[in-house]
Structure formats: C-alpha cells, structure tokens
Design an enzyme around this catalytic site. Structure first.
Site, PDB file in Angstrom:
ATOM      1  N   ASP A 101       3.438 -16.105 -37.791  1.00  0.00           N
ATOM      2  CA  ASP A 101       2.220 -15.369 -38.145  1.00  0.00           C
ATOM      3  C   ASP A 101       1.923 -15.496 -39.633  1.00  0.00           C
ATOM      4  O   ASP A 101       0.787 -15.758 -40.042  1.00  0.00           O
ATOM      5  CB  ASP A 101       2.393 -13.900 -37.750  1.00  0.00           C
ATOM      6  CG  ASP A 101       1.194 -13.054 -38.123  1.00  0.00           C
ATOM      7  OD1 ASP A 101       0.124 -13.262 -37.551  1.00  0.00           O
ATOM      8  OD2 ASP A 101       1.344 -12.195 -39.013  1.00  0.00           O
ATOM      9  N   GLU A 114       2.620 -18.714 -32.090  1.00  0.00           N
ATOM     10  CA  GLU A 114       3.103 -18.410 -33.438  1.00  0.00           C
ATOM     11  C   GLU A 114       4.582 -18.758 -33.573  1.00  0.00           C
ATOM     12  O   GLU A 114       5.014 -19.266 -34.619  1.00  0.00           O
ATOM     13  CB  GLU A 114       2.870 -16.937 -33.747  1.00  0.00           C
ATOM     14  CG  GLU A 114       1.408 -16.571 -33.933  1.00  0.00           C
ATOM     15  CD  GLU A 114       1.185 -15.090 -34.163  1.00  0.00           C
ATOM     16  OE1 GLU A 114       0.293 -14.738 -34.944  1.00  0.00           O
ATOM     17  OE2 GLU A 114       1.908 -14.284 -33.548  1.00  0.00           O
TER      18      GLU A 114
END
Length: 1446
Positions: free
Chosen positions: A1165, A1259
């Site tokens: 992220d 992610e």
C-alpha cells in the site's frame, strides 16, 4: 508531622462515632494484619475508615496511596462515596471500563499521585502491577472488602502472591480484610479459616471484649420457611398456541434455520423450560420473546446490509447476487414476532407490559411469592428477592407490577451481575430507566429482584422482607443474603418446594454450618493447621490449585520496568494479543488454541507474523487442567517477550504506544527534552534567518543587467552569487568584496547611500517615502567603485526644470516627474518641439475632443481641492510611464513568458510642468528588479544556511527554496506539491524500516507504530528539535511598504542579528519536513531521501541503501507451477517461492506454514502510494496538491486495485483462502470487473464494492516484488507502472470531482436555487427502517429514496441519476420544465491558471478571504495554508501597475 491517634476519640469528620467493639477491632488492626470477621451490618467499613484516617497520618505512608479493593464493579462507587464522606481525603474510583489506556503511563502516574485513596477492582490493580504502572511497595494500606474471595485464582489471591514477592517486610503495606463469611467449606470450616489467613497473611479477629454490645446492636432475625406446591404439567387457562410451540415448528420443519440465524436454540430451549417450571407460561413466553428479539436484532442488521447492497446494485444496474441472503424463514419469524408483540410489548413503554397477568398464568411458586408480599403489605414496604438466574429476575420485575393483586403497590427493579456498566448500573434496564441500586435506596422502587450480585457488599436500607426465591447453593450466599435483613422487624423467608426433602436438608445444613464455623473460630483455631493438607473434596477438582503446582510456579520481573509475568496473568496477556490481530469480515476472531489435559499444548493464530516454530508451545505436566493451560501460556509469553512481540511493559508492542525517541542517542534526547509539553500556538511567532543588516563591516556586490555593470548592492552580509530574470532581462549578482567607508573619504557616506537608495526605491518601487533606515544600499557604480558624486548631486539638488541642455541621445537616462501627478515616474523618450500647448491635438490623440492641449490637460488634472499647474505655452515632451515594481515574486526556472517585457505607448506631457533628473537606464532596470533580486537572495541565504546547519545532502537550490516556501507567501510556487510527494516518501521509508526492524509484529501493530512516526506531532517535534523553523520563507512579496529596513532603535547596532520575526501556521513545519523529503527524492531518488530523513531525525533506519541493508536471504527457489502465470503477467521472475505464497495467503487459511499477506499488503500500500504520486507529479506539473491527492485516491483504492488484480494478475485463481463466503463473493465480482474498462473503473470506482481481499492480494504481490528485488525501488516501480498503465493513462487533473459536486455546480450554473438533497427514513420489508437519499428540485422528488452500502455511495448514486434526469430536455422532470427561478446565475469554472488579478485579492488570503499584513509584508495571524494554494499562484507574480499618490 505524624499523629498517634490510637487512643483518640473514634469519631469521623461527619460525627459518626465508633462503638466499643469497632474500637476493639481497629486497635488490633493498628498492630498487625487482620481480617475483621463480623456479621453483615455490623460496621466493618467504618472500621476500615478509621484505619484509613490513621494510616494517612503516619510518616511511613508519606508518598504512598491507600488501596481499597472491591470484588465487583457495583461496589466501587458505593465504597468510594462513603470513604470520601467520612474522611475528606481525595478518593478516586477505578475499574476496567473507566480506566486509562495502559500506554498512558504519565496519566496513571498523575492519577495515583493526585489521590490519597483509590477504590479499585482487584483485577484492574493486578493488571496495573503486571504492566508496571504501579507497585505494591507504593501502597501503605490494602483494604480487602469481602476478603473471603482470596482463594484459588481470584485476583485477591493474585495480588497477595505479588505481595509475598516483596522480600523487605518493612516495604510491605498493612493489610485489613473484611468479611461476614470467612468460609466456603461446610465440611471443614477450620480449613477455610486457615486458608484465608494464609492467603492474606493476616489473622482473623472477632469481638471478644465487647460481645454484649455487639449482640445488643443486632436483633435475632426471624427466619421462616415457606413451602409452595409442585408446578402443574399444563396450564389450561393460558392461550394456545404458545410462542414456544410456534417457534418449535420451525425447528422441526427447517432444522438449520436457527443455525443460519446464529441463534443457539438448544440453550434458549433449555432456559425456556427452566423459566416455565419456575415462573409459569407467561414468564416463559416473555423470556422467549425477549431472547429471540435480541438474536433477531443481530440477524436484522446483517439482513439490512445485504438488502442495502442489493438496492445499490439495482440502482447501478449491477448483476450481483447478494451474498449470505437471509433465509426466507427469518421473515416468517418476524411475522410471528409482530403477532405476539401486543402480548409482551407496550406501545407506551419499552419496559412495561401491555396487559395484566392473571394468577392462572403464573406458577404456584409465583403465586406463593405474591401471597408473601401481600401478607407483609404496609406503608414504606421494602423487599429484596434473591433469584439464581438473570432471566428470572428480569421477568419477575415486569410481571409482579401487572399482577392484579399487586398492581399499584409494588414498583420493581432488577439487578443482575452480568451487564453492569461503568457506573455500576445494570444494562438490563427496567421501567424507571435508571440505576436499580439508586432507585431502591431512594425508595422509588420498593421491590428489588437480584441475583447473587446483591448478596454481598452492597449497602441497602434495612429491608422489611428478604426472600430466597430460589434454593440456597452455599453457605456464603446464605449468610450474605440474610444479612440484607437488618431492621428490627425484618424477616428472612426461604421458599422451598413441598416435599423437597433435599432442599430442606440443605437449608438445615447451612444453618448448622454457620454455628459450626463460629465454634471453630473460638475453640479450634489450631486444629485447622492440622487439617490443612487434607484434600478439599467439596470443591471442583478442576478449579482447585494444587499446592505443589503453586510451589512450582515461575515468575518473571522485567528488570528495566518492573513489569511482572505470572501464571495468573499469562493467559490474559495472550488473549489480549490475539484480539488485536487485524482481520476482515471473512476471518473469525483470532484466539489461542489449547489442547491436551494435564500437559497442555498451545497454538497461536497464524495471523501473528512468526515462524511456525514460534507459534506452537508445550507446557509442563501439571496436576490440574487449568494449571496446565496457565503453564503453557506462561512459557509462550516468556518466549514472545524475547521475540519483542510484547514490550518491556508486557503490552503488545506498538499497540499500546511506543516512545518515539527510544532509538535516539543521548544528544538528541537532551535537545528534544525542551520540546516536551504543550504544542506551540497555531500561529507561531518565529525568528527566521535574514541577511539584510548593516554593521561595521560591509560588502559590495556588483549587479549586472544582461551582463552590463548596472549598480552595486551594499550589505552587512556576504551574499552568494544569484541570478533572476525580470521582464526578459537577466539580473545577476556577481561576487562580493569587503568595503570600508573610511577609505572613501566621503562625509557621512551611509547617509548619502541611504538617501539615494530610498529615492530610487520610491521612484521605481513603492511610490511613497521610507521612514526607517534601509538595511541595504543600492548605489550607482563608476569603474567598479561607488559613484558618490552622482548620488550626492541627486540627493542634494531638486529635480531640474531647465530643459535647455537636454539632448535626444540622453533620453533613456532621464527620469521625468510631473507636478500634477505626484508619485509617478516617467522616462523621457523625446522632446516634441513640433507641438505646443496651444496646438490642436491630432485626431488619433486622447486629447482630440479638446480644441488645444492646454484645455485637455486642464480638464484632466483639475481636482475639487486642487488647481492644476498647466503652462499656457511651451513645448510638449514624450515620456513613458514607469510602473512601480514592488512585487518580489519570481519563478524558479526562468520567467513566465507573459511577464516578459511589454512595450507601452509613450504619453504626451507639457514640458513646463515637468522636472527631470539624470538616472541611467540600466540603474533604473536594476532598481525595478531589486525586490525580485532581494527575495531570491533571501531564499538562497536561508536555503544554504539550512543545508549547512541541518547537514542536508546537496539538494538543488531551486528545490530547497520551493520546499521551504509557504503558501502564505503568495509566490508563483510553494511547498504543497512537494509536500504531497514527500508524504508518500515518508510513509514508504518508515514502512520499510519498521517492517524489517520488527519482523514479529503484525499489520495492526506496525500500522499503529508507523502512525506515530509519520504523525504531524512527530514531524513537528523533529522540525523544532533541529531548528527548521528558522529557515522557512513566509513573507508576502508584494507590499506597498518597503520590507528591507532596520527597525527603529536598532540603527546603531555594531553586530546586528541576521534574523527577522515572522508569524506563520504551526502546521507549516510538518509540511516543510515532508516537502524536503519530496525535494530530495526528486533530486536523488530514494537514496537521497534516506539521507535527508536521517539528517532530520526521522525513523528511516539510517542512510544506508535498502539494497545493502536488507539483502535477500537464502538460496534462490523458483516458484511453483501455480505462480508461473503470475510471473508472466508481472513481467518479473521471483527469487523466492515462499514470498509469493505469503503474498496470496488470506488470514482465513488457518494453520498454514506461511504467514498471511497482511504484512506484505501493508508494505505494498505504501509502495503504490509513492509510485502513483511520483507518476502524477511528473505527468501533471501544474496540477494542484488537491488534484494530485484526488487522482491518487482514484487508483489506489479497493475497487481499482481489485480491477487490476482480476484483469492483470488473475489473482482470484491463486488466492489461498479457506472461507466459502469469501470465495463466493470473489466469484460473483470477477465477471463484473472483467467487463469494465479502465476509464469506467477510475471514474466510477465508488459504484463498486468488491471484497477487499482482492485488492489486498494486489498490494501484497506488489510488496512482494519490492522485497524480492532487494528493495530496488526503481526496478520494482517500473514493474508497477507497467502493471497499472491502463488506469494511470486515463487520469487527468479535471477528474478531481465527484457526482455530488458535479450536480451542485451544474444546477448553480443553470441558475436554479431550489435544488436539495436530504435523507429520508423508509420501511424495509419487515426489517424496520433505513435512511435513503432523496433529491428534490422545486419540491419535486427527482430521485430516491436511494439505498446503498453507505450514505456516501447513496449520495453519489442519487446525484448522478438526478443530473441525468434534469439535463435531459425530453424528460418530464428536466430542469428546464421544473425550474421557474427568475435569476440566472452563470457560473464559469475558473481554473487556477486563468485567474486574473481582479479575481484574487492582492494581500487578502485566509479562511475568510482576508489577512492583515504589517509593514514588512508578514502575516501576523493564523492562516489556513490550504486556502492559499489555488487561485493565488498567478496573482503572486502579477505586476502591480497601480500608481500611488504621495
């Protein structure tokens, strides 16, 4: 000073006098540790108050607190109020629900130090000892209320085990216990007494010398046995079918229905039968109705979410089947529920019953109870009824009030143990909606129905009647409940079923047991020691702690903090750790799993990022099952403490707070020490570096215009070379040389230079005089030296009106001043000898409407209070108006084309009213550019000082200036774009360091820890610690007053300080920290960013490159066949198969040898944020910070990443999950995402709500790529940019909007003033109500109600649909057909680069659009820096063409 009050009168401040028998106990308590054994109501608490008052006077108690322990939350307030009233000491109340966080160490310290007495639950105090928030040696007196609980594993006993660890007995606190029932073993009371004394290390004492007084104060209690008949098998008069019979048909017809609704039907059924047997059919149905209402409410919440999602999908025309659809049978149950509601629920009150309950609907036991109450009916009647089960208490409290024989007489309240809230109020509220204890004490309620919670400790008024409705279970309950009957006429009634010999014998045995205990206490105290080793056969063997097990117990004290790990707290610590592990909706609650019996095995959840060997533990063999669990839990916590999963305070690391300075060296800690405490004010007054001063030593700098020597800059500071561009010309500051005024031989040279500088600034920059002395001199040069002669001539002679010697070739070097236009400066172009004042103006002249030039000028310059000075005759001259350039704004990279030299037409002026002075053209240009040059030199001076003082790497000067320039300066640039980039750099750099520094911490812990190291407060403290505030530029560059002056009173300073005082927002400091990171990242990538962050004290782990710091471990292992397609789609070959397995492992995949993807997702992220922000920063160089942030959120969001995961990686084919609901939800969304285009998913991402696990895998895979490259940012970023190319390519700045703002802007542009959106509650098929969004125009509903998964999504859907309808001319609900507003308001969208000077105030920038500025061009009030970014960038460099009057 200490006072001995051993023989003083025993009276409290309120006048309550102790009796002799209380004095007797008190005097024994002064001499040693004692347990006061007195019956309920004999004033044990008063004795403790006497002891508290006495202890508070002792010298040895100085600096310590007195702790009053209670076993139940409901007792905290009662005892604290009594102690506070009777002593006047500072008393605090503490229990779990009102306690501070364990991480708030300063808060706990302050709380203890600010009170004398603490009334606290034992469990909370034990936790405080565990986490080293307080210690027993800081306590002077420990009072144990209801101390008979000090046995086995009760917290009382846990505290005493810690008490025993204090070797120095003089450091141990005094102990005072209070009990009316110091026994639990009826067969061996001597053992009970001996065990209690041993556990509390105290001696049981009673009244020996004043027994008669004790007996005189207590009357013989009247105990009565009341027998009642057996319940019937059926109740013929009760209406059929009953609620239970109706619900039972569902279990028969659909056995899994209740399981689908998460209703534990077997337990509900069992309690129903128990209530039926005890209270009768109506109460049984009432319980069933309330219980099913509780469970159905939870089912309804889930159903509403599903139906809202279904409504959202319908609104957006998405073909998605809602997962976990509620079973149809639920709605049939709801219908039955509605049918029975009038029978059990009142429309007027949630607690009152709607109908009277006849006695035929009640059991014989209830009828007997009613008869008892009726027979004791009198004024001020007070009664306590003790029952065993919570539902019995709740039902009786409601039913007794509506039984016809008691209606209007009894007012009931019920008190149960489970569900007591922070104020000791039962969460099971009743008709009076209040605290049942308070209501009963105040006699608002006269019947209290309670479980065992009211048996002990609670202080009630003396009752007329105490009834044991349910059978007695143990001796403690018998003694304690009987003690509630304290008045002379009180009666204690035990209800026993007719013919139940067992219950009757049990009661007789309890009576005899009390007598036996009394005899044992007085005559056989020593016998207990001989029997102590005997097995306590009456206790549950699984609950008993074997003394050999206790002897084998270990205990660990953390040396650095004093935190204590014991067998008693280990299991609680593990439970707390597991609760904090992050999980999604598809992952069950994490918890430790124990197996085995007398040798326990423990497995911790795989959600903890530990190697498999650290998740499994085997304990030592023990003599009980519970002790075996405690043993293995102790070993696990001990091991996890070494792994740093628990910190030195035995708190889950980073979850409960971490000192951000733990890793700093002593020097930094000393510097940071002065910054602790309160934050600076929102608007900070700061001294910033400033080079503009004069002193004994001066420096002469050459100023060149397009390479020609034009002027000299004299300052008290040696300035570095600098170059700016102004009106297409290069203005360059050359080298500097020391300059001595004594060598010039000029009288008062500074006065001459100051006067000349002021004259030039007034003529070319401000148009008004300067009062203070200038802090710099700008002078003409001749052959490289200062031309004092020309300056002397200009400042001592007035401008000449003699034009005789003026030639055409002198024109560029002549300033012209018109007597009728004070403050304006012209440059001579030529003398028009062909035109005179009487001449007739030409047709293309502005004077053409007038017959002569004389008439034109008279009309032009005539004012009400001033006659013009216009000559009648004489020649005219042509001159060019020279605008005043007071704005110091400059571009960092050259100059905007729109601001380059613009030719202006010359004007005609009468020669007779004009004067002139010689002033070279290059010197004029230099003066014109002086504000820009000074601004650039100030910036460069601060930047170079910051680079040197803060030990920053060599970031380019332009980037440093941009990073340290605030929006409040109204410049063509500011630090907000760099701050947006730097924020992403900060997040990623901190994330990578924490991820590798703490390999055993899960995502939740890392996230909390990271937040501390990237928080605004942390950045602010680091900035202040290193003095960054002294290098920030915030002064407004455009101002009517000249900034570069010496304040009054400082003109003669020999060594002036190079600082100027400014005021700017506090939050600007953290913005500058992030902007410097962004600048360093642009200059030299991650490597330079790491060096910059380390120099600024940020938690980056040092300047060493990641590739050298975190090398790949182990040999290369090719991926398995499952992941070959993934590698092909990524265009990257992994070196570690385990890394890829971790990246695709969902937390629900229990007992996997690999950790879940949560840590890699945490890294991915942050990595995606930086990659996307850098891409946007470089692609859109004029985009505002708001636009950059919005565009990043468009692609780094769950729907867009899920789209990429499905379409680019086929992640749904490789995810390892063990949850059918999750797999079903993913399968349903895959076809939807596959059919979308990149443009659609980016623009309308809010429409879609795929399972978060899909985007999490994307992610985590991206994070795995970064780790696998050895943290090679550029290499991994290239992989990501190619992977996200489709969605990145459709981004553009104008997308920074949403459907709601589009709708509002469109309606406003159309001139409609009567559009509105509101929330409306609407019924949902049998599941209550839900709020939907409605859009109305001119009171006409256009769209709605719209339901969605959230209010935000619902608003977006409603706005989008409304805009489609209103903008369609053919639609009967189009705006053109509905709107009758007469005012048409055309609103044109104005982009920042289209803002004209007229649309943006020159000096007014703040929350309300205006900010005052002082003479130095500074803003002395708080400013919202975000409000100055857009719409100001161009205004900051507009040339102010206004002319000012003198």
């Amino acid at each position: 000073m200490t006072v001995d009050i051993a023989n003083a009168p025993f009276a409290t401040p309120q006048g309550q006098v102790a009796r002799k028998y209380q004095e007797e106990i008190f005097q024994q308590a002064q001499k040693g540790n004692v347990i006061a054994y007195l019956r309920t109501g004999s004033g044990k608490t008063l004795i403790s108050v006497l002891l508290i008052r006495w202890m508070s006077t002792q010298e040895k108690a100085r600096g310590k607190i007195i702790v009053f322990f209670v076993p139940k939350v409901s007792l905290v307030e009662q005892q604290a109020r009594y102690i506070e009233k009777e002593t006047g000491l500072r008393v605090d109340r503490l229990h779990g629900t009102v306690a501070l966080k364990f991480s708030d160490r300063q808060g706990w310290k302050k709380k203890f130090e600010s009170h004398d007495v603490v009334v606290i639950t034992a469990q909370l105090f034990l936790e405080l000892i565990t986490h080293s928030l307080w210690s027993i040696d800081k306590v002077s007196l420990m009072v144990y209320d209801e101390c008979h609980h000090a046995r086995k594993n009760h917290p009382y006993n846990g505290i005493m085990r810690e008490y025993a660890q204090i070797q120095d007995k003089f450091r141990r606190p005094k102990i005072f216990g209070m009990t009316a029932s110091p026994y639990w073993n009826e067969k061996n009371p001597a053992l009970s007494l001996w065990t209690l004394e041993t556990n509390l290390q105290s001696k049981i004492v009673g009244v020996h010398e004043h027994v008669e007084e004790l007996q005189a104060n207590f009357n013989r209690l009247d105990e009565v046995i009341h027998q009642y008949p057996y319940p019937p098998t059926t109740y013929e008069e009760y209406p059929k079918p009953t609620l239970f019979e109706t619900l039972k048909t569902f279990e028969v017809n659909d056995p899994v229905l209740f399981e689908q609704l998460d209703i534990p039907w077997s337990k509900v059924e069992m309690r129903h039968y128990m209530t039926l047997n005890n209270l009768g059919p109506y109460c049984a149905s009432l319980y069933l109705f309330a219980e099913m209402q509780h469970h159905m409410s939870a089912a309804l919440i889930k159903a509403k979410d599903v139906l809202a999602a279904n409504s959202q999908n319908d609104a957006m025309e998405l073909d998605v089947a809602p997962p976990n659809c509620p079973p149809i049978g639920m709605f049939d149950i709801l219908d039955i529920w509605d049918d029975f509601a009038p029978f059990f629920e009142s429309a007027e009150s949630d607690s009152a019953l709607p109908i009277p309950v006849p006695m035929a609907w009640c059991s014989p036991k209830v009828r007997a109870l009613v008869d008892i109450i009726q027979s004791h009916r009198k004024e001020n009647f007070q009664c306590i009824i003790f029952v065993e089960q919570r539902q019995v208490a709740s039902c009786l409290a409601k039913v007794l009030e509506v039984i016809p024989d008691l209606q209007g007489f009894v007012k009931c309240a019920h008190l149960v143990g489970q569900g007591v809230n922070s104020e000791g109020v039962s969460n099971q509220m009743h008709a009076f909606k209040g605290d049942p204890i308070k209501l009963f004490r105040e006699k608002t309620a006269n019947v209290l129905i309670a479980t065992s919670v009211a048996e002990e400790g609670l202080d009630f008024p003396a009752c007329d009647l105490v009834i044991r409705f349910d059978p007695l279970q143990h001796l403690v309950g018998y003694v304690q409940s009987r003690g509630r009957a304290r008045s002379e006429a009180s009666k204690y009634i035990i209800m026993i079923q007719q013919g139940n010999i067992a219950q009757l014998e049990r009661y007789r045995a309890l009576q005899q047991g009390e007598s036996e205990l009394s005899r044992t206490y007085h005559t056989q105290r020593n016998a207990g020691e001989n029997d102590a080793a005997k097995e306590d056969e009456s206790d549950d063997p699984y609950e008993t702690i074997d003394p050999f097990d206790v002897a084998e117990r270990d205990r660990i004290v953390v040396p650095s903090t004093g935190a204590v790990l014991t067998y008693d707290n280990a299991m609680g610590l593990l439970n707390h750790l597991c609760v904090l592990i992050p999980r999604d909706a598809f992952t069950p609650q994490h918890k430790p799993i124990y197996t085995g019996e007398y040798q326990s095995r423990l497995r911790l959840p795989s959600g903890l990022p530990l190697a498999p060997k650290h998740l499994c533990y085997i304990g030592y063999p023990k003599r009980s099952k519970k002790e075996a669990k405690r043993s293995v839990a102790f070993l696990a916590v001990k091991h996890l403490l070494r792994l740093n999963v628990f910190n030195e305070y035995l708190l889950p690391t980073s979850q409960e707070g971490v000192d951000a300075d733990d890793d700093e060296d002593d020097v930094r800690k000393m510097r940071a020490k002065n910054l602790s405490g309160k934050l600076p004010p929102d608007a900070m007054e700061v001294s910033v570096k400033d080079p503009w001063c004069l002193g004994e030593k001066l420096w002469l700098h050459t100023v060149l215009v397009d390479g020609r020597e034009a002027a000299g800059l004299v300052t008290g500071t040696a300035l570095p070379p600098a170059t700016v561009f102004h009106k297409g010309r290069e203005i360059r500051l050359g080298g500097c040389t020391p300059f001595s005024l004594d060598e010039e031989g000029i009288d008062q040279p500074q006065r001459i230079m100051d006067a000349f500088t002021k004259w030039g600034i007034r003529a070319r920059n401000t148009g008004r005089p300067i009062e203070e002395k200038c802090s710099l001199f700008f002078v003409p040069l001749k052959d490289g030296k200062i031309d004092f002669d020309s300056m002397q001539d200009l400042v001592t002679h007035r401008p000449s009106r003699d034009w005789t010697n003026i030639r055409e070739d002198m024109a560029d070097d002549i300033f012209v001043f018109n007597l009728n236009e004070p403050g304006r400066t012209y440059r001579l172009e030529r003398i028009r000898s062909d035109l005179t004042m009487p001449s007739e103006p030409s047709k293309d002249s502005p004077a053409s409407p007038f017959p002569t030039y004389h008439a034109y000028f008279v009309d032009k310059w005539t004012r009400k209070q001033r006659e013009p000075m216009v000559p009648i005759d004489g020649p005219l001259i042509e001159a060019t108006n020279l605008p005043k350039y007071r704005d110091g704004g400059h571009f960092l990279n050259g100059e905007a084309p729109s601001l380059r030299k613009v030719e202006t037409a010359p004007l005609i002026l009468p020669q007779g009213c004009c004067s002139w002075v010689p002033f070279s053209h290059d010197l004029s240009i230099a003066f014109e550019a002086l504000p820009v040059l000074c601004r650039r030199l100030t910036d460069a001076y601060r930047v170079r000082g910051a680079r040197w003082d803060l030990r920053l790497p060599h970031i380019s000067e332009n980037l440093m200036i941009e990073a340290l320039t605030l929006p409040t300066a109204l410049r063509p640039f500011n630090n907000q774009r760099l701050e947006t980039l730097g924020d992403a750099v900060l997040e990623l750099s901190t994330t990578i360091h924490l991820l590798n520094e703490y390999p055993n911490r899960h995502e939740g812990q890392l996230s909390n820890l990271r937040q501390q190291f990237i928080s605004n407060r942390y950045l602010l403290n680091r900035a202040r610690e290193f003095g960054l505030e002294h290098y920030i530029s915030c002064e407004v560059t455009s101002n009517h007053a000249w900034r570069y002056t010496i304040p009054e009173g400082e003109e003669d300073q020999v060594s002036p300080e190079r600082y100027v005082t400014v005021i700017y927002p506090r939050r600007s400091l953290q913005d500058c920290m992030e902007a410097l990171l962004g600048a360093s990242f642009l200059q030299g990538g991650i490597l330079m960013a790491l060096r910059t962050g380390t120099s600024l004290g940020l938690n980056f782990g040092g300047p060493l490159p990641w590739s050298l710091r975190y090398k790949r471990s182990g040999a290369e292992v090719p991926v398995t066949s499952l992941f070959t397609t993934l590698q092909e789609k990524l265009g990257y070959d992994f070196h570690s198969n385990d890394l890829v397995v971790e990246a695709v492992t969902h937390p629900s995949f229990a007992y996997s040898d690999s950790s879940s993807y949560q840590r890699l997702e945490f890294l991915g992220d942050a990595f995606l944020n930086l990659v996307v922000v850098r891409y946007l920063y470089e692609k859109f160089p004029t985009a505002t910070p708001h636009q950059l942030t919005y565009l990043r959120a468009k692609v780094v969001c769950s729907p867009t990443l899920a789209y990429l995961a499905i379409t680019k990686l086929d992640s749904h084919k490789i995810i390892l999950a063990n949850n059918m609901d999750l797999c079903r939800a993913i399968d349903q969304y895959v076809p939807i995402l596959e059919t979308l285009s990149p443009d659609e998913i980016v623009k309308r991402s809010w429409k879609y709500d795929p399972p978060k696990a899909i985007s999490d895998v994307f992610e985590s895979v991206v994070g795995a790529v970064l780790v696998d490259t050895g943290y090679d940012y550029e290499k991994a970023a290239a992989v990501v940019e190619i992977l996200m190319e489709d969605v990145l390519s459709v981004l553009f700045p104008s997308m920074a909007t949403n459907p709601v703002s589009e709708f509002l802007e469109w309606t406003a542009k159309q001139g409609c003033e009567k559009s509105n959106k509101q929330n409306k509650k609407l019924p949902m098929d049998g599941v209550g109500t839900e709020e939907g969004v409605v859009v109305t125009v001119h009171s006409k509903v256009i769209v709605g109600p719209v339901l969605a998964s959230s209010q935000g999504v619902a608003r977006f859907i409603a706005a989008e649909r409304a805009l489609t309808i209103l903008s369609d001319p053919s639609n009967p609900l189009s705006l053109a057909k509905l709107c009758d507003c007469h005012t048409s308001m055309q609103v044109d969208a104005v982009m920042p680069n289209q803002v004209s000077p007229a649309t943006v105030p020159t000096v007014h920038v703040a929350d309300d659009g205006s900010v005052e500025m002082d003479a130095r061009g500074q803003i002395p009030v708080q400013v919202d820096v975000n409000s100055t970014v857009e719409g100001v960038e161009q205004r900051a460099v507009q040339v102010d063409m206004e002319q000012d009057d003198d």
